[in-house]
Design a protein around this motif. Structure first.
Motif, PDB file in Angstrom:
ATOM      1  N   SER A   1      -7.095   2.254   5.548  1.00 33.28           N
ATOM      2  CA  SER A   1      -6.720   1.278   6.566  1.00 33.28           C
ATOM      3  C   SER A   1      -7.534   1.498   7.831  1.00 33.28           C
ATOM      4  O   SER A   1      -7.891   2.609   8.177  1.00 33.28           O
ATOM      5  CB  SER A   1      -5.230   1.422   6.885  1.00 33.28           C
ATOM      6  OG  SER A   1      -4.882   0.614   7.970  1.00 33.28           O
TER       7      SER A   1
ATOM      8  N   GLY B   1      -6.187   7.439   3.658  1.00 32.77           N
ATOM      9  CA  GLY B   1      -6.026   5.995   3.513  1.00 32.77           C
ATOM     10  C   GLY B   1      -7.264   5.256   3.961  1.00 32.77           C
ATOM     11  O   GLY B   1      -8.095   5.775   4.694  1.00 32.77           O
TER      12      GLY B   1
ATOM     13  N   ALA C   1       0.846  -1.196   0.000  1.00 27.93           N
ATOM     14  CA  ALA C   1       0.000   0.000   0.000  1.00 27.93           C
ATOM     15  C   ALA C   1       0.882   1.247   0.000  1.00 27.93           C
ATOM     16  O   ALA C   1       1.876   1.308   0.723  1.00 27.93           O
ATOM     17  CB  ALA C   1      -0.912   0.011   1.220  1.00 27.93           C
TER      18      ALA C   1
ATOM     19  N   ALA D   1      -7.116  -3.353   1.919  1.00 28.70           N
ATOM     20  CA  ALA D   1      -6.263  -3.265   0.732  1.00 28.70           C
ATOM     21  C   ALA D   1      -7.044  -3.590  -0.538  1.00 28.70           C
ATOM     22  O   ALA D   1      -6.800  -3.006  -1.594  1.00 28.70           O
ATOM     23  CB  ALA D   1      -5.065  -4.188   0.873  1.00 28.70           C
TER      24      ALA D   1
ATOM     25  N   ASN E   1      -4.784   2.591  -3.852  1.00 27.75           N
ATOM     26  CA  ASN E   1      -3.329   2.733  -3.748  1.00 27.75           C
ATOM     27  C   ASN E   1      -2.664   1.464  -3.207  1.00 27.75           C
ATOM     28  O   ASN E   1      -1.546   1.511  -2.715  1.00 27.75           O
ATOM     29  CB  ASN E   1      -2.972   3.913  -2.847  1.00 27.75           C
ATOM     30  CG  ASN E   1      -3.483   5.215  -3.417  1.00 27.75           C
ATOM     31  OD1 ASN E   1      -3.489   5.417  -4.625  1.00 27.75           O
ATOM     32  ND2 ASN E   1      -3.942   6.094  -2.562  1.00 27.75           N
ATOM     33  N   ALA E   2      -3.360   0.330  -3.296  1.00 25.61           N
ATOM     34  CA  ALA E   2      -2.831  -0.929  -2.787  1.00 25.61           C
ATOM     35  C   ALA E   2      -3.010  -2.038  -3.817  1.00 25.61           C
ATOM     36  O   ALA E   2      -3.957  -2.017  -4.609  1.00 25.61           O
ATOM     37  CB  ALA E   2      -3.521  -1.311  -1.485  1.00 25.61           C
TER      38      ALA E   2
ATOM     39  N   ASP F   1      -8.670  -0.403  -1.587  1.00 23.00           N
ATOM     40  CA  ASP F   1      -7.817   0.786  -1.633  1.00 23.00           C
ATOM     41  C   ASP F   1      -7.211   0.926  -3.026  1.00 23.00           C
ATOM     42  O   ASP F   1      -6.531   0.027  -3.508  1.00 23.00           O
ATOM     43  CB  ASP F   1      -6.711   0.651  -0.585  1.00 23.00           C
ATOM     44  CG  ASP F   1      -5.885   1.908  -0.416  1.00 23.00           C
ATOM     45  OD1 ASP F   1      -5.898   2.776  -1.317  1.00 23.00           O
ATOM     46  OD2 ASP F   1      -5.205   2.012   0.618  1.00 23.00           O
TER      47      ASP F   1
END
Length: 106
Positions: free
Chosen positions: A68, A66, A58, A78, A83-84, A81
């Motif tokens: 998380s 984020g 991530a 994740a 970005n993951a 997400d």
């Protein structure tokens, strides 16, 4: 010219050319590719994969919240997400090399 570091995972792939990180999604409902300038990346987190559970990489991106739930993060977070990227144990070495390449430039 800088070599490009690429890692292919379960739900997409990441590549880094020394200045830009590109996350490319695959599967149903993918949103295509996302390009992130190196200067916008605040950190790279890896949750290691095991034989039983996938891991993930991530990216922390400046100006973005984020997904998380705290701590080291969860695989379910994740998966949602942008970005993951999730990866298997067999793909771990490529993601560790990707992380190391990005961190070396940060």
């Amino acid at each position: 010219m800088t070599d490009t570091t690429t890692a292919k995972g379960v739900n997409g792939s990441v590549s880094f050319d020394g200045q830009l990180v590109t996350i490319t999604r695959k599967g149903i409902g993918n949103k295509g590719a996302k390009t992130i300038p190196l200067r916008s990346i605040g950190g790279v987190q890896i949750r290691p994969a095991t034989m039983l559970v996938n891991g993930f990489l991530a990216l922390s991106v400046s100006g973005e919240v984020g997904r998380s739930s705290g701590g080291v993060g969860r695989l379910q977070d994740a998966a949602n997400d942008e970005n993951a990227v999730i990866f298997t144990k067999k793909q771990s070495a490529d993601f560790e090399a990707f992380r190391d390449a990005v961190l070396a430039q940060l």
